[in-house]
Design a protein around this motif. Structure first.
Motif, PDB file in Angstrom:
ATOM      1  N   SER B 199       0.827  -1.204   0.000  1.00 12.68           N
ATOM      2  CA  SER B 199       0.000   0.000   0.000  1.00 12.68           C
ATOM      3  C   SER B 199       0.859   1.250   0.000  1.00 12.68           C
ATOM      4  CB  SER B 199      -0.917   0.022   1.221  1.00 12.68           C
ATOM      5  OG  SER B 199      -1.846  -1.021   1.118  1.00 12.68           O
ATOM      6  N   ARG B 200       1.895   1.254   0.852  1.00 15.49           N
ATOM      7  CA  ARG B 200       2.711   2.459   0.943  1.00 15.49           C
ATOM      8  C   ARG B 200       3.434   2.726  -0.371  1.00 15.49           C
ATOM      9  NH1 ARG B 200       6.589   2.549   5.777  1.00 15.49           N
ATOM     10  NH2 ARG B 200       8.059   1.602   4.326  1.00 15.49           N
ATOM     11  N   MET B 201       3.964   1.664  -0.983  1.00 17.93           N
ATOM     12  CA  MET B 201       4.647   1.840  -2.261  1.00 17.93           C
ATOM     13  C   MET B 201       3.698   2.451  -3.287  1.00 17.93           C
ATOM     14  SD  MET B 201       7.696   1.200  -2.006  1.00 17.93           S
ATOM     15  CE  MET B 201       8.448   1.214  -3.596  1.00 17.93           C
ATOM     16  N   ARG B 202       2.457   1.959  -3.301  1.00 16.49           N
ATOM     17  CA  ARG B 202       1.519   2.455  -4.301  1.00 16.49           C
ATOM     18  C   ARG B 202       1.134   3.899  -4.012  1.00 16.49           C
ATOM     19  NH1 ARG B 202      -2.283  -2.740  -5.988  1.00 16.49           N
ATOM     20  NH2 ARG B 202      -0.639  -3.733  -7.199  1.00 16.49           N
ATOM     21  N   TYR B 203       0.975   4.219  -2.725  1.00 19.02           N
ATOM     22  CA  TYR B 203       0.704   5.629  -2.379  1.00 19.02           C
ATOM     23  C   TYR B 203       1.828   6.524  -2.897  1.00 19.02           C
ATOM     24  CZ  TYR B 203      -3.491   5.693   0.534  1.00 19.02           C
ATOM     25  OH  TYR B 203      -4.794   5.657   0.966  1.00 19.02           O
ATOM     26  N   VAL B 204       3.060   6.100  -2.616  1.00 18.64           N
ATOM     27  CA  VAL B 204       4.205   6.918  -3.045  1.00 18.64           C
ATOM     28  C   VAL B 204       4.218   7.061  -4.562  1.00 18.64           C
ATOM     29  CG1 VAL B 204       6.722   6.984  -3.175  1.00 18.64           C
ATOM     30  CG2 VAL B 204       5.608   6.377  -1.033  1.00 18.64           C
ATOM     31  N   ALA B 205       3.966   5.939  -5.258  1.00 16.91           N
ATOM     32  CA  ALA B 205       4.010   5.972  -6.727  1.00 16.91           C
ATOM     33  C   ALA B 205       2.943   6.913  -7.282  1.00 16.91           C
ATOM     34  CB  ALA B 205       3.815   4.560  -7.280  1.00 16.91           C
ATOM     35  N   VAL B 206       1.742   6.837  -6.728  1.00 18.09           N
ATOM     36  CA  VAL B 206       0.668   7.720  -7.217  1.00 18.09           C
ATOM     37  C   VAL B 206       1.034   9.172  -6.934  1.00 18.09           C
ATOM     38  CG1 VAL B 206      -1.735   8.395  -6.883  1.00 18.09           C
ATOM     39  CG2 VAL B 206      -1.143   5.993  -7.030  1.00 18.09           C
ATOM     40  N   MET B 207       1.646   9.427  -5.763  1.00 21.06           N
ATOM     41  CA  MET B 207       2.008  10.809  -5.450  1.00 21.06           C
ATOM     42  C   MET B 207       3.114  11.313  -6.368  1.00 21.06           C
ATOM     43  SD  MET B 207       1.622  10.925  -1.332  1.00 21.06           S
ATOM     44  CE  MET B 207       2.191  12.602  -1.136  1.00 21.06           C
ATOM     45  N   ILE B 208       4.037  10.412  -6.731  1.00 20.76           N
ATOM     46  CA  ILE B 208       5.065  10.816  -7.702  1.00 20.76           C
ATOM     47  C   ILE B 208       4.395  11.208  -9.019  1.00 20.76           C
ATOM     48  CG2 ILE B 208       6.968   9.992  -9.133  1.00 20.76           C
ATOM     49  CD1 ILE B 208       7.887   8.303  -6.760  1.00 20.76           C
ATOM     50  N   SER B 209       3.412  10.398  -9.438  1.00 22.90           N
ATOM     51  CA  SER B 209       2.733  10.724 -10.692  1.00 22.90           C
ATOM     52  C   SER B 209       1.983  12.044 -10.564  1.00 22.90           C
ATOM     53  CB  SER B 209       1.792   9.599 -11.124  1.00 22.90           C
ATOM     54  OG  SER B 209       0.556   9.682 -10.452  1.00 22.90           O
ATOM     55  N   GLY B 210       1.423  12.301  -9.363  1.00 25.98           N
ATOM     56  CA  GLY B 210       0.753  13.578  -9.149  1.00 25.98           C
ATOM     57  C   GLY B 210       1.733  14.733  -9.246  1.00 25.98           C
ATOM     58  N   ALA B 211       2.903  14.556  -8.615  1.00 26.61           N
ATOM     59  CA  ALA B 211       3.907  15.618  -8.640  1.00 26.61           C
ATOM     60  C   ALA B 211       4.369  15.900 -10.063  1.00 26.61           C
ATOM     61  CB  ALA B 211       5.087  15.222  -7.760  1.00 26.61           C
TER      62      ALA B 211
END
Lengths: 348, 319
Positions: B199-211
């Motif tokens: 879950s944490r990895m996916r949160y980070v990945a989505v936030m990177i895509s947001g950034a």
């Protein structure tokens, strides 16, 4: 305490409520009175017979685009390409309307069939690619949307008209407009298309629930491997589903083409009828009757919103936020289900 | 027009158009590699464009000539925060990721326009007075042939975009973090067994895509659009998504695809002045990126293999 059926009705209802609640909080946060805001929305949708006619006019393409998305969903396909299929249906209805000269009894059905075929053709390719090569339909249909937009623009500008930004008006024999309905609603743009949309909803229900083919389509949606094992032709069902979905979308385009506007123009961007159809289908639980109800809601919101700036000073875009939140809540129904389940346990 | 002039008039705009796409597409690669489909790239770009423009208009007096750089940085942060909504829906609430992405697109545009009307009293913002300007890179622009082609009259943001593509490649393929991120997208259960927090990895990945999408959107707004309205971001996010797939979910591939799309776009704009091309109807150049993406997907241009676990929420303990 909660049967499955009840949960299926509760989830969209709760989602709509939560979406409106978020909208109310946003209005509150920016110093508006949410009550005045929603009252003026209600006024703008049902205030008098003109507004009511306009609301129903907006509901008409929403029903069809919602059916299009829902039909594909039932076969396990996500047709984001409804937008492009709407544009092609719109274009085809106007083009055939202008190109052919015939009495209404032939002309009007011809135009409507052309729109359905154009939409179906635009849905066929993603279906084919999915069935034969396993290409994901979401990406292909997104690409097809842009191809539809630019192709339609080029055809309107260079082929159908002579370098103009819009085509001529279609002749009366190809038009769905109705003196009677217009007069009844203080000359709103309400047209006979609403009947077509309701009929299409009945057709979708019939195909999916009363025919063998519909059983196969739904079966493929539930489990492709089991369906294949049971001897069904999965590929053919996928293509068929996309074609029928595209036909519904093409009809939605015809509603605008020969109903509301009577012409096709060069578009700077998408009509959003197809994208809103995703919201309609989701909220309607991908069932025919649900789609009709959801279309009614979104049509009301969209048309009513136009009255919000004058009635309460609230920008119309508030409604887009509300719709986005409704989609979000329906999509996250896992949370609502979990909450209902918890309530059920505590209620015992 | 000489050959070199033609080349110069194509390459410049091509890189200039593709910079926002490159940035957004790299973000898309991160999200999709972790197993989260991100149709919301479009909405995240809208958010980036909106924040970039509004920040630029508001803080021009505070930051002076640094305003555009600070603006895109702030847009990046806000979009990353905004993208958490997509992460919550698709990772925690197990929503259909495509649907949640559609909601993001609706929400970003609705929110952006609502606030624009709220703050500026009209459908679009004012034009920014301090956007990015083109510059000649010192020294490099003096190199014959290569200099005028690649280093003069360029936006610095274009080089930033290309640099980010290489950084993205390095992070994804050469660091433990990248390996974990990819493993979560390929086989979340195996990753989980090895102690990676899916879950944490996916949160980070989505936030990177947001950034990255925020960066892309604001770069687009501050180099090309110069204000914010309903028609600022129309399809660039979807085009970036196409670049992700056309580039086979690889940062450098995505960059190549985005450059190609930018090239096609610049061709469709300047084609009237180029012999050979002026006879091609503009519509073919306009639809070229989309047609090519479909062809790429259909396996005509090499098979594109998606991450295995893409689009499926990971539920601990399920097989």
């Amino acid at each position: 305490m909660f049967s499955n059926r009840l949960v299926n009705i509760l989830i969209p209802t709760i989602s709509v409520f939560l979406g409106l609640l978020v909208g109310a909080f946003i209005m509150l946060g920016f110093g508006y009175n949410p009550l005045t805001g929603y009252l003026s929305l209600w006024e703008g949708a049902f205030g008098d017979s003109y507004f009511f006619g306009e609301t129903l006019r907006q509901v008409t393409p929403y029903i069809l685009s919602g059916l299009a998305v829902a039909f594909a969903f039932r076969t396990g396909l996500f047709n984001i390409g409804v937008e492009g299929q709407v544009i092609m249906g719109w274009l085809a209805s106007v083009w055939v309307g202008l190109a052919i000269d015939a009495p209404m009894i032939i002309h009007l059905p011809l135009v409507i069939i052309a729109a359905a075929l154009a939409g179906a053709a635009w849905g066929f390719l993603p279906g084919l690619l999915k069935a034969k090569l396993g290409v994901h339909e979401v990406i292909v249909t997104i690409m097809m949307n842009y191809i539809a937009l630019y192709t339609s623009n080029a055809l309107v500008r260079n082929i159908i008209s002579d370098g103009q930004d819009r085509t001529d008006r279609i002749p009366e024999t190809a038009s769905l407009t109705s003196e009677w309905l217009a007069a009844l609603t203080q000359y709103s743009r309400l047209h006979y298309g609403l009947l077509i949309a309701l009929f299409a909803a009945a057709i979708m229900w019939f195909i999916l629930n009363q025919t063998t083919r519909g059983y196969e389509l739904r079966s493929v949606g539930f489990n492709q491997d089991a369906s294949r094992y049971a001897g069904m032709n999965v590929g053919r069902n996928i293509i068929l589903s996309m074609v029928i979905s595209g036909a519904f979308a093409g009809l939605a385009g015809a509603m605008e083409g020969i109903g509301t506007f009577g012409y096709q123009s060069v578009k700077g961007g998408f009509t959003n009828i197809g994208f809103d159809g995703i919201a309609v289908a989701l909220l309607g639980g991908n069932a025919a009757i649900g789609v009709v109800l959801a279309a009614l809601l979104f049509g009301t919101l969209k048309v009513g919103a136009l009255n919000m700036p004058t009635g309460a000073g609230v920008p119309t875009e508030l409604v887009d936020i509300v719709i986005a939140m409704i989609i979000f809540f329906v999509a996250s129904s896992y949370m609502i289900r979990w909450f209902l389940l918890k309530m059920k346990k505590e209620g015992k | 027009m000489g050959f070199l002039d033609i080349l110069q008039s194509i390459i410049g705009p091509a890189i200039f158009f593709s910079a926002p796409l490159i940035l957004t597409a790299i973000g898309g690669v991160f999200s999709e590699r972790s197993g989260v489909v991100n149709i919301g790239l479009e909405g995240l770009m809208v958010m980036g464009a909106f924040v970039g423009i509004v920040f630029n208009l508001t803080f021009i007096d505070t930051f002076g000539s640094w305003t555009p750089w600070v603006s895109i940085f702030v847009a990046m942060i806000i979009s990353a925060i905004f993208s958490i909504i997509h992460a919550i829906a698709s990772v925690t609430f197990r929503a259909d990721q495509v649907v949640s992405g559609v909601a993001i697109n609706f929400l970003a545009l609705g929110l952006g326009l609502f606030l624009t009307k709220q703050w500026y009293g009209k459908g679009q913002t004012d034009m920014v007075s301090r956007p990015f300007y083109t510059t000649d890179v010192p020294l490099l622009s003096d190199i014959p042939i290569i200099g005028p082609l690649f280093f003069s009259g360029m936006y610095l943001t274009s080089y930033v975009a290309i640099a980010f593509a290489f950084v993205g490649w390095y992070v994804l393929y050469k660091t433990p973090f990248g390996l974990r991120l990819r493993s979560v997208g390929e086989h979340p259960m195996a990753a989980d067994t090895n102690g990676i927090n899916v879950s944490r990895m996916r949160y980070v990945a989505v936030m990177i895509s947001g950034a990255m999408a925020g960066l892309g959107g604001s770069v687009f707004a501050l180099t090309i659009a110069l204000n914010f309205s309903h028609s600022t971001i129309v399809g660039q996010g979807f085009m970036s998504l196409a670049a992700v797939i056309f580039g086979k979910w690889h940062p450098l591939g995505a960059m190549g695809a985005a450059l190609f799309f930018g090239f096609a776009q610049s061709l469709s704009i300047i084609s009237s002045g180029v012999p050979l091309l002026q006879d091609v109807p503009q519509v073919f150049l306009l639809i070229a990126p989309y047609v090519l993406t479909i062809l790429a997907l259909a396996g005509v241009i090499g098979r594109a293999e998606a991450p295995k676990a893409i689009g499926t929420p990971y539920i601990k303990g399920s097989r």
